[in-house]
Scaffold this motif. Structure first.
Motif, short mmCIF file in Angstrom:
data_model
loop_
_atom_site.label_atom_id
_atom_site.label_comp_id
_atom_site.label_asym_id
_atom_site.label_seq_id
_atom_site.Cartn_x
_atom_site.Cartn_y
_atom_site.Cartn_z
N LYS A 318 0.83 -1.21 0.00
CA LYS A 318 0.00 0.00 0.00
C LYS A 318 0.86 1.26 0.00
N ILE A 319 1.90 1.27 0.82
CA ILE A 319 2.79 2.45 0.91
C ILE A 319 3.55 2.65 -0.39
N LEU A 320 4.03 1.53 -0.98
CA LEU A 320 4.75 1.64 -2.26
C LEU A 320 3.84 2.18 -3.35
N ASP A 321 2.56 1.72 -3.38
CA ASP A 321 1.62 2.21 -4.39
C ASP A 321 1.25 3.67 -4.15
N GLU A 322 1.17 4.07 -2.86
CA GLU A 322 0.84 5.47 -2.55
C GLU A 322 1.93 6.42 -3.02
N TYR A 325 3.94 5.62 -8.79
CA TYR A 325 3.08 5.11 -9.88
C TYR A 325 3.94 4.26 -10.81
N GLY A 326 3.46 3.08 -11.15
CA GLY A 326 4.24 2.21 -12.02
C GLY A 326 5.31 1.48 -11.24
N LEU A 327 6.48 1.30 -11.85
CA LEU A 327 7.62 0.60 -11.24
C LEU A 327 7.20 -0.78 -10.73
N LYS A 328 6.40 -1.52 -11.56
CA LYS A 328 5.82 -2.78 -11.13
C LYS A 328 6.89 -3.81 -10.77
N ASP A 329 7.93 -3.94 -11.65
CA ASP A 329 8.97 -4.95 -11.40
C ASP A 329 9.74 -4.66 -10.12
N ALA A 330 10.08 -3.36 -9.92
CA ALA A 330 10.83 -2.98 -8.72
C ALA A 330 10.01 -3.24 -7.46
N LYS A 331 8.72 -2.92 -7.50
CA LYS A 331 7.86 -3.14 -6.33
C LYS A 331 7.73 -4.62 -6.01
N GLU A 332 7.54 -5.45 -7.05
CA GLU A 332 7.41 -6.89 -6.82
C GLU A 332 8.68 -7.47 -6.20
N ARG A 333 9.84 -7.02 -6.68
CA ARG A 333 11.12 -7.53 -6.13
C ARG A 333 11.27 -7.10 -4.67
N ILE A 334 10.85 -5.89 -4.36
CA ILE A 334 10.94 -5.41 -2.96
C ILE A 334 10.01 -6.23 -2.07
N LEU A 335 8.78 -6.49 -2.53
CA LEU A 335 7.83 -7.27 -1.73
C LEU A 335 8.30 -8.70 -1.55
N GLU A 336 8.94 -9.27 -2.59
CA GLU A 336 9.51 -10.61 -2.47
C GLU A 336 10.61 -10.63 -1.39
N PHE A 337 11.44 -9.64 -1.43
CA PHE A 337 12.52 -9.54 -0.44
C PHE A 337 11.96 -9.47 0.98
N LEU A 338 10.92 -8.63 1.18
CA LEU A 338 10.31 -8.47 2.50
C LEU A 338 9.62 -9.75 2.93
N ALA A 339 8.99 -10.48 1.98
CA ALA A 339 8.32 -11.73 2.31
C ALA A 339 9.32 -12.78 2.79
N VAL A 340 10.45 -12.90 2.09
CA VAL A 340 11.50 -13.84 2.51
C VAL A 340 12.03 -13.46 3.90
N ILE A 351 21.03 -7.92 0.42
CA ILE A 351 20.48 -6.58 0.55
C ILE A 351 19.86 -6.19 -0.80
N ILE A 352 19.08 -5.14 -0.80
CA ILE A 352 18.49 -4.63 -2.04
C ILE A 352 19.39 -3.56 -2.62
N CYS A 353 19.71 -3.68 -3.87
CA CYS A 353 20.51 -2.66 -4.57
C CYS A 353 19.66 -2.08 -5.69
#
Length: 413
Positions: A318-322, A325-340, A351-353
């Motif tokens: 929700k915060i990333l979408d707020e 706008y867009g950046l779908k691939d970057a957001k998905e990779r960040i959420l995957e990292f947080l889920a792991v 770490i995320i680069c």
């Protein structure tokens, strides 16, 4: 019983800040206050030039009231009066009698009083003679230890055989507070008065003995840099003699901060090592500022402060979408990292680069990640840096060495 001699005439009164004049003695007095100057000028107009000197209970008070004065004082004769251009008056006070105030009034901008003479209760016996000899011996030792009294003063005192007069004279030489001098003044029994003076002498001798011990300790512990270490060594010797931690110097204040700080034991040992090194340095040495800066910097780091991770994937999305706008691939990779990170019980080494040209949203994404995790965000900009010491900090051997940008960012966070 004390005999009194009532006097019907009003005598001018002068309040004294820090001096007690005793009978049968001559002492210079300085008059600067308007009320006191008027009183002494009125005394000069009389035939006897009589004045009553009353000590103030609080020497700092500029305009004392009647209640602020002791009721026992000395009747003096003002002689050799000298008036200065600034209005200050110097007079030689010749002590006549101990007196007690019977009535005091304020008239024509100065105090006047009726008085009664306080007669001494003389006690001259074998005990008194023994006390006289003992007190003279103590005063002889006091003169040897202090530099404030001329040796010729002792020769004069050795000839005095009256206990009351001896007590009065010695009291004028002692470096004691005004209330103590007033207490001696008000003791009418000559034996008791001399006994009180003898006790004070014993206490003063003990203090002088402590000062000598401190001086000896300082003398033996000083090295080549005597001028630089003199005050520091004296302070150390005084605290060692008193057995107290009062009056902490800079190194002790830093040591106290280290003990109170919640830092790892290894870090604490290193900081205490630096403090011991600081204590051996000259105060004016350039390296002292380097050591102080290093210790202060380490203590300012948030060693025991941490925020609680908030690994909520839906909130993070929700915060990333707020924020973006867009950046779908970057957001998905960040959420995957947080889920792991949420599923794994062990700390993650990865770490995320975020890589990309300027202006695509790398910094704003990092801010959003920090906000979603409930973490503080600190930004370190490396643009235009051409010296690695800007990043990791200068070597401590440099004068004015400062921590690098990473450490400063941790402090600010």
């Amino acid at each position: 019983m004390t005999n009194t001699n009532n006097k019907d005439n009003f005598i001018p009164v002068v309040a004294m800040r820090d001096i007690v004049v005793y009978p049968q003695m001559m002492a210079p007095i300085f008059i600067s206050r308007k009320m006191s100057a008027i009183a002494i000028e009125n005394a000069i107009l009389t035939e006897d030039h009589y004045l009553i000197l009353l000590a103030q209970k609080d020497p700092a008070m500029e305009e004392p009231e009647i209640k602020d004065l002791y009721q026992a004082g000395v009747l003096i004769k003002a002689v050799q009066i000298l008036k200065f251009p600034d209005g200050t008056i110097k007079a030689l006070a010749d002590g006549v009698e101990r007196v007690k105030i019977v009535e005091i009034v304020k008239n024509n901008d100065f105090y006047q009083a009726k008085y009664e003479v306080l007669q001494e209760i003389k006690q001259e016996d074998e005990n008194t003679k023994a006390l006289i000899n003992l007190t003279i011996d103590k005063f002889k030792e006091y003169i040897k230890k202090t530099t404030k009294i001329n040796v010729e003063s002792f020769i004069t005192l050795a000839e005095i055989k009256e206990s009351g007069k001896l007590a009065d004279i010695i009291a004028t030489y002692l470096s004691i507070e005004l209330p103590e001098k007033q207490k001696i003044f008000e003791i009418l029994n000559t034996y008791e008065r001399l006994e009180e003076v003898s006790k004070i002498l014993a206490k003063e001798l003990e203090l002088l003995g402590i000062e000598e011990t401190i001086q000896e300790k300082v003398k033996f512990s000083l090295g080549k840099t005597q001028k630089e270490f003199l005050l520091r060594e004296k302070l150390r010797a005084i605290k060692q003699e008193l057995g107290t931690d009062e009056g902490l110097d800079e190194s002790e204040e830093l040591r106290k901060k280290i003990e109170e700080a919640k830092v790892p034991q290894k870090v604490k040992e290193q900081l205490l090592k630096e403090i011991r090194k600081l204590e051996k340095m000259s105060f004016y040495s350039a390296e002292t500022s380097v050591v102080r800066t290093y210790v202060d910097t380490v203590l300012e780091l948030p060693w025991s402060k941490c925020s609680k991770d908030m690994l909520d994937i839906k909130r993070a999305q929700k915060i990333l979408d707020e924020d973006h706008y867009g950046l779908k691939d970057a957001k998905e990779r960040i959420l995957e990292f947080l889920a792991v990170k949420k599923l794994s019980k062990e700390p993650q080494a990865t770490i995320i680069c975020l890589a990309g040209p300027p202006g695509v949203g790398k910094t704003s994404l990092a801010k959003s990640i920090a906000r979603s995790l409930n973490k503080k965000f600190s930004q370190v900009s490396l643009g235009g840096i051409n010296d690695e010491s800007e990043i990791r900090g200068h070597r401590r051997t440099y004068i004015g060495a400062m921590p690098g940008r990473i450490i400063r960012a941790i402090q600010n966070a």
